[in-house]
Design a protein around this motif. Structure first.
Motif, PDB file in Angstrom:
ATOM      1  N   UNK A  94      40.398  41.731  47.275  1.00 54.87           N
ATOM      2  CA  UNK A  94      39.797  40.377  46.900  1.00 54.87           C
ATOM      3  C   UNK A  94      40.468  39.475  47.879  1.00 54.87           C
ATOM      4  N   UNK A  95      39.589  38.564  48.001  1.00 52.86           N
ATOM      5  CA  UNK A  95      39.235  37.689  49.189  1.00 52.86           C
ATOM      6  C   UNK A  95      38.403  36.607  48.894  1.00 52.86           C
ATOM      7  N   UNK A  96      38.226  35.635  49.921  1.00 53.84           N
ATOM      8  CA  UNK A  96      37.534  34.690  49.778  1.00 53.84           C
ATOM      9  C   UNK A  96      35.986  34.870  50.374  1.00 53.84           C
ATOM     10  N   UNK A 104      33.499  28.062  48.573  1.00 57.69           N
ATOM     11  CA  UNK A 104      33.963  29.211  48.631  1.00 57.69           C
ATOM     12  C   UNK A 104      34.351  29.670  47.424  1.00 57.69           C
ATOM     13  N   UNK A 105      34.524  30.963  47.068  1.00 51.96           N
ATOM     14  CA  UNK A 105      35.025  31.435  45.938  1.00 51.96           C
ATOM     15  C   UNK A 105      35.987  32.618  46.018  1.00 51.96           C
ATOM     16  N   UNK A 106      36.715  32.847  45.156  1.00 51.31           N
ATOM     17  CA  UNK A 106      37.669  34.198  45.286  1.00 51.31           C
ATOM     18  C   UNK A 106      36.929  35.241  44.544  1.00 51.31           C
ATOM     19  N   UNK A 107      36.803  36.437  45.290  1.00 49.66           N
ATOM     20  CA  UNK A 107      36.051  37.314  44.669  1.00 49.66           C
ATOM     21  C   UNK A 107      36.904  38.862  44.775  1.00 49.66           C
ATOM     22  N   UNK A 108      36.536  39.590  43.658  1.00 48.78           N
ATOM     23  CA  UNK A 108      37.027  40.917  43.719  1.00 48.78           C
ATOM     24  C   UNK A 108      35.775  41.957  43.935  1.00 48.78           C
ATOM     25  N   UNK A 109      35.915  42.438  45.203  1.00 49.53           N
ATOM     26  CA  UNK A 109      34.918  43.392  45.859  1.00 49.53           C
ATOM     27  C   UNK A 109      35.052  44.997  45.768  1.00 49.53           C
ATOM     28  N   UNK A 110      34.397  45.657  45.122  1.00 46.91           N
ATOM     29  CA  UNK A 110      34.382  47.134  45.473  1.00 46.91           C
ATOM     30  C   UNK A 110      33.069  47.710  46.308  1.00 46.91           C
TER      31      UNK A 110
END
Length: 649
Positions: A94-96, A104-110
């Motif tokens: 998870x990060x910006x 900017x938005x806070x994202x969950x990335x896979x």
């Protein structure tokens, strides 16, 4: 046959891939897209477009580092993520991230590595979800929890701590340490029974309270508690069950407050109330009792029974209007007094009251509102005293004083009237005699003497008219003839007519500009009041300017006359508007001392008030306040045609 089977398998696989692509393309809550082995975007769904802001045409073929903050790009984060996904099969964090518009938005990335059947890396599948709102909520919750922790830690007047489900202390705040005397390391892990009396522990009270809190959600209790040093304090305790989202009991929150001083105060108050009750019940000369908020009698002392004739059994529960005569009941006086006491806190009254046997007595009554600590109305206390004999004595004394005052005023009036009426009459006689002797003189000489004779007769006419006004006022026959008029215009007319009089005593009339003030008044009487006040200023403030101002305030007209003279002697202020009263000795100034008296009566007949005061910078100020609308009163038959004051010329 084998070729047909292979063809069917290919078609089925193609159909499944097409359906999967359609599903992925239409997902809007997740950005789902493909990267080539070097990290360049190959595919793009609607969710990716919604979250990142780019269309397929804008993003296809561009490196996925475009979604990362500049600091992450410089640090080589993008390459590390691809290397990790290649080595481990997937990468998650998870990060910006950055949208097309720079937001900017806070994202969950896979990121998942994709390989062909031979194990060769063909690219990466990347799934991104926008968790900005969740992060904000989590941050707000974290800040709230931190504020709550700091709040609890800063509270010194309350012991606030947590208990395990079995009743052992789990946390400890400074307020708990100050109140109970234990350090945190001494008490954490110890049972709640440490704070209770031995006999209460033997009865199982601490665990009974925990059980009730678990069943009911909370429990509140007051009682003695024990400090570390063995001393006792009176505590108010609230125990609240704490449960998780699934409803499992996680422990208890316990809030304790030291109410020892309050308990002492309440005990002193109880004893004081008991003494007061005994005192009230023993009083015989005063009726002292309580009313509920509706006015029904709640208590009854011996003095009330003696004064009003009712026993407690007969009167408790009855409305207090029973003590009022019919004429007061017709005016709804009891309800008015209840309302006044509720509004103002207390009301005092003197008037006739009725005993049980129907006889009347003159009563002094004080009705006081009673409220609890929250301001809620509890009722009223009522104190009544029989002043019948005092009233009779006072009336006799007043009658005697009025008779003596009437005699004094009569004698003074005769003396003053004789002096004041003699002067203009003597002057008039001399002028007329001189006119007769000098008939052969020049015409302008006759004209001057005739003018002086007319002024003397005018003064005499004014004195006589003033005496007639006093007579009308004394007999209640002062009649008003109201009409619509402009106060500002009327004042201007009067000042113009008095211009020569003002000039003769070196007084400058300063009329402040004002908008028209329409009202219903008796024009001639209002002119009479203005003339009286200005003439008064001419007499006592000669040589000084006189200022006149007017304004409208709501439904009232206000007229103010201010002079710069010597002011009013303080000792004369209380009786300034009385009959035959003057603000200076008669030897210094003439006059009957009736002008201000007549002015006050005229203003009050219009429903207004007149007042006088000294100005701090020197001089006197007279203020008149009158309602703008006055209903025309009906004239008495023998007064309807009586002439009022003549308009000054």
């Amino acid at each position: 046959m084998r070729d047909q089977s292979s063809s069917a398998i290919v078609e089925l696989s193609t159909l499944q891939e097409e359906r999967a692509r359609m599903i992925l393309d239409n997902i809007e809550d997740y950005a789902v897209f493909m990267l080539d082995p070097t990290g360049h975007v190959k595919t793009w769904n609607k969710g990716a477009e919604r979250i990142n802001g780019y269309t397929l045409g804008e993003i296809q073929g561009r490196h996925f580092s475009i979604f990362y903050p500049p600091a992450d790009i410089v640090a080589g984060k993008c390459e590390r993520e691809l290397r990790c996904a290649t080595a481990e099969g997937r990468f998650e964090e998870e990060g910006w991230r950055i949208r097309k518009n720079g937001e900017s938005y806070w994202a969950s990335v896979i990121i998942t590595a994709m390989r062909d059947p031979t194990g060769k890396l063909v690219g990466f599948a990347k799934i991104t979800r926008d968790l900005t709102e969740r992060r904000k909520a989590e941050e707000q919750l974290r800040q709230s929890e931190e504020r709550f922790r700091l709040l609890v830690a800063s509270i010194k007047d309350y012991a606030i701590f947590m208990l395990e489900p079995d009743g052992r202390v789990n946390s400890w705040n400074p307020g708990a340490q100050r109140l109970k005397g234990y350090q945190a390391q001494e008490i954490i892990g110890q049972p709640i029974s440490r704070f209770y009396l031995e006999e209460e522990v033997a009865r199982g009270k601490p665990w009974d309270l925990l059980r009730e809190a678990a069943e009911q959600g909370r429990v509140e209790d007051e009682g003695w508690r024990v400090r570390k040093d063995g001393s006792l304090f009176w505590a108010n305790v609230i125990i609240t069950a704490v449960r998780d989202e699934e409803g499992r009991l996680r422990g208890f929150a316990k809030v304790t407050r030291d109410l020892t001083e309050r308990r002492k105060s309440e005990e002193q108050l109880r004893r004081g109330e008991e003494r007061f009750r005994l005192l009230v019940s023993s009083v015989k000369d005063y009726a002292i009792f309580m009313l509920d908020p509706q006015g029904r009698v709640m208590t009854w002392n011996d003095g009330a029974a003696h004064l009003k004739g009712y026993s407690a059994r007969e009167i408790v529960g009855e409305h207090f209007s029973r003590f009022y005569p019919p004429e007061d009941l017709a005016r709804n006086k009891p309800a008015q007094q209840i309302e006044a006491a509720r509004r103002d806190g207390r009301v005092e009254d003197e008037g006739w009251r009725v005993r049980k046997d129907g006889t009347r007595f003159w009563a002094s009554v004080t009705l006081t509102v009673m409220r609890d600590a929250k301001g809620e109305l509890l009722g009223f206390s009522k104190v009544t005293r029989d002043l019948t004999e005092h009233k009779r004595t006072e009336e006799e004394r007043l009658q005697l004083a009025q008779s003596q005052e009437a005699i004094r005023l009569r004698d003074e009036f005769l003396s003053i009237a004789a002096h004041e009426l003699k002067t203009p009459l003597t002057a008039l006689q001399l002028q007329i005699q001189g006119l007769r002797r000098d008939m052969a003189s020049l015409e302008h000489k006759h004209e001057a003497r005739i003018e002086r004779a007319l002024r003397s007769t005018g003064r005499l006419s004014h004195l006589v008219e003033t005496l007639l006004d006093v007579s009308r006022i004394s007999t209640g026959r002062l009649t008003l003839h109201p009409e619509r008029m402009d106060l500002v215009a009327t004042v201007r007319d009067v000042t113009e007519r008095l211009h020569d009089s003002a000039a003769s005593v070196d007084c400058q009339l300063v009329l402040q500009e004002a908008r028209p003030i329409e009202g219903t008044w008796d024009r001639l009487r209002i002119e009479q009041v203005i003339t009286n006040l200005l003439s008064n200023s001419f007499k006592y403030a000669a040589g000084h300017p006189i200022e006149i101002s007017m304004e409208r305030e709501g439904a009232e007209a206000i007229l103010v006359i201010t002079d710069k003279g010597p002011g009013l002697p303080e000792k004369f202020m209380p009786r300034l508007f009385g009959r035959f009263e003057r603000a200076a000795p008669m030897s210094h100034y003439g006059g009957l001392g009736l002008g201000l008296y007549v002015s006050r009566e005229i203003v009050e007949a219009h429903g207004g008030i007149i007042s006088a005061e000294n100005v701090p910078e020197g001089g006197a100020r007279f203020t008149i306040r009158m309602p703008t609308d006055l209903l025309a009163p009906s004239a008495a038959p023998d007064e309807a045609a009586a002439p009022g004051p003549e308009r000054p010329r």
